[in-house]
Design an enzyme around this catalytic site. Structure first.
Site, PDB file in Angstrom:
ATOM      1  N   CYS A   2     -12.708  -3.629   1.551  1.00 47.08           N
ATOM      2  CA  CYS A   2     -12.205  -4.062   0.270  1.00 47.08           C
ATOM      3  C   CYS A   2     -13.303  -4.854  -0.414  1.00 47.08           C
ATOM      4  O   CYS A   2     -14.307  -5.183   0.206  1.00 47.08           O
ATOM      5  CB  CYS A   2     -11.003  -4.987   0.455  1.00 47.08           C
ATOM      6  SG  CYS A   2      -9.716  -4.273   1.500  1.00 47.08           S
ATOM      7  N   ARG A  27     -15.778  -0.333  -3.448  1.00 42.81           N
ATOM      8  CA  ARG A  27     -15.373  -0.695  -2.083  1.00 42.81           C
ATOM      9  C   ARG A  27     -13.900  -0.398  -1.819  1.00 42.81           C
ATOM     10  O   ARG A  27     -13.435  -0.544  -0.695  1.00 42.81           O
ATOM     11  CB  ARG A  27     -15.641  -2.185  -1.840  1.00 42.81           C
ATOM     12  CG  ARG A  27     -17.100  -2.547  -1.884  1.00 42.81           C
ATOM     13  CD  ARG A  27     -17.280  -4.016  -1.591  1.00 42.81           C
ATOM     14  NE  ARG A  27     -16.973  -4.319  -0.214  1.00 42.81           N
ATOM     15  CZ  ARG A  27     -17.853  -4.293   0.781  1.00 42.81           C
ATOM     16  NH1 ARG A  27     -19.101  -3.997   0.543  1.00 42.81           N
ATOM     17  NH2 ARG A  27     -17.485  -4.582   2.006  1.00 42.81           N
ATOM     18  N   TRP A  74      -8.828  -1.352  -0.341  1.00 41.57           N
ATOM     19  CA  TRP A  74      -8.724  -0.029   0.281  1.00 41.57           C
ATOM     20  C   TRP A  74      -7.767  -0.219   1.450  1.00 41.57           C
ATOM     21  O   TRP A  74      -8.066  -0.942   2.393  1.00 41.57           O
ATOM     22  CB  TRP A  74     -10.095   0.440   0.757  1.00 41.57           C
ATOM     23  CG  TRP A  74     -10.099   1.824   1.311  1.00 41.57           C
ATOM     24  CD1 TRP A  74      -9.941   3.001   0.604  1.00 41.57           C
ATOM     25  CD2 TRP A  74     -10.269   2.213   2.678  1.00 41.57           C
ATOM     26  NE1 TRP A  74     -10.020   4.074   1.452  1.00 41.57           N
ATOM     27  CE2 TRP A  74     -10.213   3.636   2.731  1.00 41.57           C
ATOM     28  CE3 TRP A  74     -10.470   1.518   3.863  1.00 41.57           C
ATOM     29  CZ2 TRP A  74     -10.354   4.347   3.911  1.00 41.57           C
ATOM     30  CZ3 TRP A  74     -10.607   2.235   5.051  1.00 41.57           C
ATOM     31  CH2 TRP A  74     -10.546   3.638   5.061  1.00 41.57           C
ATOM     32  N   ASN A 100     -10.993  -9.141   3.686  1.00 38.75           N
ATOM     33  CA  ASN A 100     -11.506  -7.813   4.008  1.00 38.75           C
ATOM     34  C   ASN A 100     -11.659  -7.752   5.520  1.00 38.75           C
ATOM     35  O   ASN A 100     -12.183  -8.688   6.116  1.00 38.75           O
ATOM     36  CB  ASN A 100     -12.873  -7.631   3.318  1.00 38.75           C
ATOM     37  CG  ASN A 100     -13.516  -6.305   3.650  1.00 38.75           C
ATOM     38  OD1 ASN A 100     -12.834  -5.354   4.047  1.00 38.75           O
ATOM     39  ND2 ASN A 100     -14.823  -6.231   3.462  1.00 38.75           N
ATOM     40  N   GLY A 101     -11.182  -6.667   6.143  1.00 39.90           N
ATOM     41  CA  GLY A 101     -11.293  -6.548   7.593  1.00 39.90           C
ATOM     42  C   GLY A 101      -9.917  -6.302   8.199  1.00 39.90           C
ATOM     43  O   GLY A 101      -8.990  -5.902   7.498  1.00 39.90           O
ATOM     44  N   GLU A 481     -24.441  18.533   4.144  1.00 33.91           N
ATOM     45  CA  GLU A 481     -24.341  17.506   3.104  1.00 33.91           C
ATOM     46  C   GLU A 481     -23.799  18.116   1.803  1.00 33.91           C
ATOM     47  O   GLU A 481     -22.983  17.501   1.117  1.00 33.91           O
ATOM     48  CB  GLU A 481     -25.723  16.853   2.904  1.00 33.91           C
ATOM     49  CG  GLU A 481     -25.832  15.858   1.780  1.00 33.91           C
ATOM     50  CD  GLU A 481     -24.874  14.680   1.891  1.00 33.91           C
ATOM     51  OE1 GLU A 481     -24.213  14.504   2.919  1.00 33.91           O
ATOM     52  OE2 GLU A 481     -24.755  13.954   0.876  1.00 33.91           O
ATOM     53  N   LYS A 485     -20.376  16.696   0.108  1.00 29.90           N
ATOM     54  CA  LYS A 485     -20.349  16.201  -1.266  1.00 29.90           C
ATOM     55  C   LYS A 485     -19.318  16.971  -2.078  1.00 29.90           C
ATOM     56  O   LYS A 485     -18.550  16.405  -2.837  1.00 29.90           O
ATOM     57  CB  LYS A 485     -21.746  16.390  -1.874  1.00 29.90           C
ATOM     58  CG  LYS A 485     -22.193  15.354  -2.824  1.00 29.90           C
ATOM     59  CD  LYS A 485     -22.814  14.143  -2.199  1.00 29.90           C
ATOM     60  CE  LYS A 485     -22.087  13.584  -1.023  1.00 29.90           C
ATOM     61  NZ  LYS A 485     -22.773  12.526  -0.331  1.00 29.90           N
ATOM     62  N   GLU A 488     -15.709  16.094  -1.068  1.00 28.66           N
ATOM     63  CA  GLU A 488     -15.421  14.681  -1.341  1.00 28.66           C
ATOM     64  C   GLU A 488     -15.056  14.444  -2.808  1.00 28.66           C
ATOM     65  O   GLU A 488     -14.137  13.693  -3.099  1.00 28.66           O
ATOM     66  CB  GLU A 488     -16.675  13.875  -0.974  1.00 28.66           C
ATOM     67  CG  GLU A 488     -16.563  12.389  -1.090  1.00 28.66           C
ATOM     68  CD  GLU A 488     -17.860  11.687  -0.659  1.00 28.66           C
ATOM     69  OE1 GLU A 488     -18.921  12.342  -0.639  1.00 28.66           O
ATOM     70  OE2 GLU A 488     -17.799  10.484  -0.362  1.00 28.66           O
ATOM     71  N   HIS A 504     -20.380  34.057  13.815  1.00 32.14           N
ATOM     72  CA  HIS A 504     -19.659  33.725  15.045  1.00 32.14           C
ATOM     73  C   HIS A 504     -18.246  33.220  14.765  1.00 32.14           C
ATOM     74  O   HIS A 504     -17.652  32.544  15.599  1.00 32.14           O
ATOM     75  CB  HIS A 504     -20.440  32.683  15.856  1.00 32.14           C
ATOM     76  CG  HIS A 504     -21.760  33.206  16.353  1.00 32.14           C
ATOM     77  ND1 HIS A 504     -21.865  34.185  17.315  1.00 32.14           N
ATOM     78  CD2 HIS A 504     -23.026  32.919  15.976  1.00 32.14           C
ATOM     79  CE1 HIS A 504     -23.142  34.464  17.535  1.00 32.14           C
ATOM     80  NE2 HIS A 504     -23.866  33.708  16.724  1.00 32.14           N
ATOM     81  N   LYS A 601     -16.525   3.173  -0.675  1.00 29.68           N
ATOM     82  CA  LYS A 601     -17.965   3.270  -0.490  1.00 29.68           C
ATOM     83  C   LYS A 601     -18.397   2.888   0.918  1.00 29.68           C
ATOM     84  O   LYS A 601     -19.238   3.524   1.510  1.00 29.68           O
ATOM     85  CB  LYS A 601     -18.663   2.378  -1.526  1.00 29.68           C
ATOM     86  CG  LYS A 601     -20.180   2.420  -1.472  1.00 29.68           C
ATOM     87  CD  LYS A 601     -20.688   3.736  -1.993  1.00 29.68           C
ATOM     88  CE  LYS A 601     -22.177   3.858  -1.940  1.00 29.68           C
ATOM     89  NZ  LYS A 601     -22.594   5.278  -2.008  1.00 29.68           N
TER      90      LYS A 601
END
Ligand code: M6R
Length: 606
Positions: A2, A27, A74, A100-101, A481, A485, A488, A504, A601
């Protein structure tokens, strides 16, 4: 994870707090809230949704008050409702807290407090903190002692900021989650925040707190102690990030701005690290001979940073060094054996990703030598690793990592060259051609940004139900990547594969509706061409990411051009094309590009 902002100043805090929250929204953006202290006690306003929605509802009760705290969330404990938004208070609103945590013993604390008559109104772990502080105040302790006693009872990880009724003071403490103090002894006063961009437009003078630190911020200064109240000394540092850099400028989104910043960020990354004649590498604390006692390298990282780690590992393998990239969150389950000759490189843009920190700690405990490659000076990863190397990409705000991936890959490539030369005793024969190419990388990226056809191609295929990305060798992490992206920020299904793997299994999914982006880096391109053709003959549109005149263009349906470069660098330029494709596809679909749903983030929970 957060965002936290707190401010003690001489004028009203509310606008500064809201600006800080907007700066921190990367965040987390499930809910937001502020609390301000004025003559008539603490006033709190909070709600689910983004900071812009909070702003629309801010009322005049919060207009006065020079001390305040704010939070953007978040969600971890409890859904993103108004009740679960921070700040949280005790039942009398004499104490307001942002956090936060994760408080691991919150259930136990909550049942003790409930038994003593405290009533809880949210599902969060955080709410136990203001109640605990209130409990100690009720027992007769002064404000500062009550705060320390409450913090001492918390197990887990936290960055906490608290405000108590009747005084112009903020209290904060950290353990396992970042917290930084901003100092402007002129007009703007003092700040505490989970990250520097929160207050960068007000001050660039900061003190990074360490685990176990407790800060008391008063209008006339900041006092830092340990939990027992003993003074601790922390340096004041100047951050050399430009606040302009942290803003959106004329771009619609941070992500697009950060994609277009890559010529500059790569120049910063390379600056001073390649000699004038482009014939030697200078790597700050890692002169030649730094790695002669290393026989194996492990990269630990998550998400985009993991893809950079795969890039670094493949480059090292190609140079004759044992290297492997591991997902940091899997490292705890099956860490390969390490010893003093193993170098563990934690790759993390933020330096605060809990999974990566967990892997780093395990590697430290197991006796490996550890290095952090990060963008953030003073981050936890820097403090906990034996050594560190900065990628110098500048602040990245968009949740989707872009410029930091390019800078990470470049730093890992340079580090890899140094390690390979030391381990194999053979300074790379290719250095003479590679380093001049690397010093021109920013220009090649500039060219791609100017000439890219990505917007047209993204719009052409935007109705597709699924997208594949394939590459071989150093093109493989670029394919991974590209797909990450894409999914996301567009919310569409996308997968990245080593091109040889398509046949395969995944080929069963290929239809005329599944565009395949094929990355050609110049390494065994004829194989990737065959694999792309296997998809093409099943009707899949093929988008070739390759230089002009490449054989792939004879059968491709579309072309994203890259310059003809050393294979170690071609993938990085190809990645810029794929970043643009994702951006424009998401834009065409109307997605909230900088704040994709359910993400944040920096992920500071395991
Ligand atoms: O801060 P870190 O580099 O440690 O973050 C790791 C991942 O969470 C991050 O790269 C994530 O995958 C990005 N949002 C992807 O764009």
């Amino acid at each position: 994870m957060c965002g936290i902002i707190g401010r003690v100043g001489s004028d009203d805090a509310i606008d500064t707090l809201l600006t800080g929250l907007e700066n921190l929204e990367y965040r987390g953006y499930d809910s937001a809230g502020v609390a301000v202290q004025n003559g008539s006690g603490i006033k709190v306003q909070k709600r689910s949704g983004k900071v812009s929605e909070l702003k629309e509802t801010i009322d005049s009760r919060l207009a006065d008050g020079q001390v305040g705290i704010g939070h953007t969330r978040w969600s971890t404990h409890g859904p993103p409702t108004d009740e679960n938004a921070h700040p949280h208070t005790d039942s009398t609103t004499d104490v307001a807290v942002v956090h936060n945590g994760i408080i691991e013993n919150y259930a136990e604390l909550r049942s003790c407090l409930t038994a003593r008559g405290h009533e809880f109104t949210s599902d969060t772990d955080t709410e136990v903190i203001p109640h605990l502080i209130q409990h100690y105040l009720d027992s007769g302790w002064d404000n500062e002692t009550a705060f320390r006693m409450a913090i001492s009872e918390l197990e887990g990880s936290y960055a906490v900021a608290a405000m108590l009724s009747g005084e112009h003071v903020l209290y904060a403490a950290r353990k396992g989650s970042p917290l930084v103090v901003g100092v402007d002894e002129g007009t703007d006063g003092y700040f505490i925040a989970s990250d520097v961009p929160a207050f960068l437009e007000f001050t660039d003078t900061v003190t990074y707190l360490e685990d176990g630190d407790v800060v008391v911020v008063r209008p006339n200064g900041v006092e830092i102690t340990d939990l027992e109240g003993r003074d601790v000394s922390r340096d004041l540092e100047t951050v050399d990030w430009d606040p302009e850099q942290a803003g959106k400028g004329s771009f619609d989104h941070y992500m697009l701005k950060e994609i277009f910043e890559q010529p500059t960020s790569l120049t910063q990354t390379i600056e001073g690290r390649i000699g004038r004649s482009a014939s030697e590498i200078t790597l700050e604390d890692f002169p030649p001979g730094s790695f002669t006692d290393v026989d194996r390298v492990l990269f630990v990282a998550c998400g985009t940073s993991y893809h950079a780690g795969v890039y670094g590992a493949l480059a090292l393998n190609q140079a004759g060094v044992h290297a492997q990239a591991l997902l940091a969150n899997e490292y705890s389950v099956a860490a390969p054996p390490v010893d003093g000759r193993t170098l563990v490189v934690a790759v993390t843009q933020s330096g605060e990703t809990a999974d990566t920190l967990g892997a780093l700690r395990r590697a430290n405990e197991a006796g490996a030598r550890t290095v952090t490659v990060t963008n953030v000076v003073g981050s936890t990863a820097v403090r906990e690793a034996d050594e560190s190397l900065l990628i110098r990409a500048g602040p990245e705000i968009g949740v989707a990592a872009t410029k930091t991936f390019s800078s990470q890959a470049v730093v890992l490539t340079l580090l890899g060259q140094r390690i390979a030369a030391d381990v194999t005793g053979d300074p790379s024969a290719d250095l003479d051609s590679f380093l001049p190419s690397l010093s021109n990388l920013p220009d090649h990226v500039e060219y791609v940004l100017e000439e890219s056809d990505a917007e047209r191609i993204a719009r052409r295929y935007r109705e597709s139900p699924s997208y594949f990305f394939i590459g071989r060798g150093l093109g493989y992490p670029v394919a991974l990547e590209g797909a990450l992206k894409f999914k996301e920020i567009t919310y569409e299904h996308a997968e990245g594969f080593a091109s040889g793997e398509l046949k395969h299994g995944p080929l069963a999914l290929v239809t005329p509706e599944t565009p395949v982006f094929a990355v050609f880096t110049g390494e065994e391109d004829e194989q990737t061409l065959k694999n792309a053709a296997e998809a093409g003959t099943r009707g899949a549109p093929i988008v070739a990411v390759c230089p002009d005149g490449h054989p792939a263009l004879e059968t491709a349906d579309a072309h994203l051009e890259i310059p003809d470069l050393d294979p170690t660098l071609a993938g990085l330029v190809a990645n810029v094309q794929l970043q643009l494709v994702s951006y424009y596809a998401a834009d065409a679909l109307g997605r909230p590009i900088d704040k994709p749903r359910n993400l944040a983030k920096s992920v500071t929970v395991e």
